[in-house]
Write an enzyme that holds these catalytic residues in place. Sequence first.
Site, PDB file in Angstrom:
ATOM      1  N   GLY A  46       4.718  -4.037  11.990  1.00  0.00           N
ATOM      2  CA  GLY A  46       4.444  -3.229  13.058  1.00  0.00           C
ATOM      3  C   GLY A  46       5.337  -1.919  13.071  1.00  0.00           C
ATOM      4  CB  THR A  48       9.783   2.902  13.665  1.00  0.00           C
ATOM      5  OG1 THR A  48      10.773   2.478  13.141  1.00  0.00           O
ATOM      6  CG2 THR A  48       9.867   3.944  14.865  1.00  0.00           C
ATOM      7  CB  ALA A 333       1.707   5.991  12.468  1.00  0.00           C
ATOM      8  CG  HIS A 456     -22.474  23.340  29.879  1.00  0.00           C
ATOM      9  ND1 HIS A 456     -21.176  24.024  30.163  1.00  0.00           N
ATOM     10  CD2 HIS A 456     -23.049  23.449  31.015  1.00  0.00           C
ATOM     11  CE1 HIS A 456     -21.408  24.741  31.161  1.00  0.00           C
ATOM     12  NE2 HIS A 456     -22.456  24.199  31.850  1.00  0.00           N
TER      13      HIS A 456
END
Length: 478
Positions: A46, A48, A333, A456
Site C-alpha cells: 500500500g 506511503t 498515486a 441543473h
Amino acid sequence: MDTDNTSIAPESDVIVIGGGTGGYSTALRAAALGLDVVLFERDKVGGTCLHRGCIPSKAMLHAAELVDGIAEARERWGVKATLDSVDWAALTSTRDDIVSRNHKGVEAHLAHAGVRVVRASARLTGPRTVRAEDGRPAGREFTARRGLVLATGSRPRVLPGLEPDGRTVVTSDDALFAPGLPASVLVLGGGAIGVEYASFHRSMGAGVTLVEAADRLVPLEDADVSRHLARGLKKRGIDVQTGARLESCRRTGEGVVAVVRTARGEVREISAERLLVAVGRVPVTDGLGLEAAGLAPDERGFVPPADWSRLETAVPGVHVVGDLLPPPSLGLAHASFAEGLLVAETLAGVPSAPVDYAAVPRVTYSAPQTAAVGLSEAEARSRSYDVVVNSMPLTAVAKGMVHGQGGTVKVVAERDGRVLGVHLVGPHVSEMIAESQLIVGWDAEPGDVARHVHAHPTLSEAVGEVFLSLAGRGLHQQ
C-alpha cells in the site's frame, strides 16, 4: 499471503520492488495477464499513499469538512449548532480503521491474484537478480525471467537542522500521527501537501501560518488557481506568506520559534507549537544496488527511463514506476496506477498506450479545493498556442450560491481549436475534474462540450456555461 520468505520459489517472470501504488498495480495487472510475479515489500503493501499519505490525510480532511460544516450551519443557515470538542482518539481510530480495511483489501487482492510477497528489503545483484535483505546471514537470491520493476517510492525532503522528531517538527509522513491537536502550526511549503495540512489544522481550530518561498501557492498550477486558493485560505484566517523564506528556526520547550523574511523584506519571528516541513519529496534508492544492474540515479535522485512509451530504463527489462520517475511523471498515486498498468502490459507483450501525463488530473484537497488537468494559461502561451481563455465564478450558478464558498472555473483553449487545460477552485471540485480529464484527454473542442447538457442545479453547470460561451452559445455568462 506468504510471510516466510524461504517458502517462496526463487524464480518468477517478474520481480517488482516496492509495494506502493505503482508496485502493487504492476503486480496485480501482470498476474492477471498470466505472469508469475514476486513482489518485494519491506513494510506494508500500500506504501506511503495508503499508510501515511493520501488515504489517512483525506480521512482527516473529511473530518475537518464536518467541523467546518458546523460553523457554516450556525453562522450562515441559522442552525444553532456548536462544536463541543474533538475527540482526537475517536477521530484517529476511524482514520486507522479506514486505512486498515484498505490495507487488508490490497493484501487480499494480491493473494487472490497469486502474487507472492517477499517481506524484505531488496538489493539488486544484476539486471535480473535480486537478493532479499531480510536479516538472514545469507539472503536468498531471486531471478526474474522477463524483467524487474523498480517502485521504491519517495520520502519527505528534510532540511538540515530541522530533522523531524514526530512531535515538534514533523513531515507529511508523520504529521497526522503526532500526538494531539496543536494550538498553532507553522507550515513550511505551499504545495499541495502543505496547503492540505494547513487547511486541516485551521479547521481544527489551530492558528496557522503558511510560508512558501515561491511568489504564489501551488506554484505548478495556473496563476488564477493560486490567487483564488490564497484568497480562500486567507478568508479562513490562515496567515499566508508567499515569496517568504525561513532564515532560522530553533526548538523551544513550547514548540519552535522561526525567523521568516517576508516578500517585502521584513523579518518576522513566528512561534508555533508544531512545525510541518512540506518542501517536497525525494526518491528512495539508497540500499537498492542500482549499480549492480548497470543503473545510476540522476542528479535529483530519479531513475529516468530511456523509453517513456514503455517506462524502460537503458538496461533492457528494467522498468520504473511511481516516484522514482522524473517529470513529466507527476508523483501522484493515480499516475502510478497508470504506470503500473503500462509496465505490466509491456512485460506481458500486450499493446499498451503510453501514459498521457497532460491528461492526468491534479488535485489539492484543502478548503477550498483545487483541481486541474492540462496546461495552465502561461504554459499554453509559452508553447506558442493562439490561446483563448474563459472563466466563470462558481457563485454565478445557483448551486455555487448555495455552497457560498466562492471558487472559479477557468478553461484554456486554442482559438478555433481543442481544449488545452481546465482549472477549478472551490467546493467539491475534486469530484468535478473527471469530466475535464476526458475533455482534455480526448482533444475535445469547446463546441463538442457545449453540445452536452449539464444537470441543473449543480456546480458542474459552471463548467458547461464556460464551454457554451467559448462556443458562442452563452446563456447566463455575459
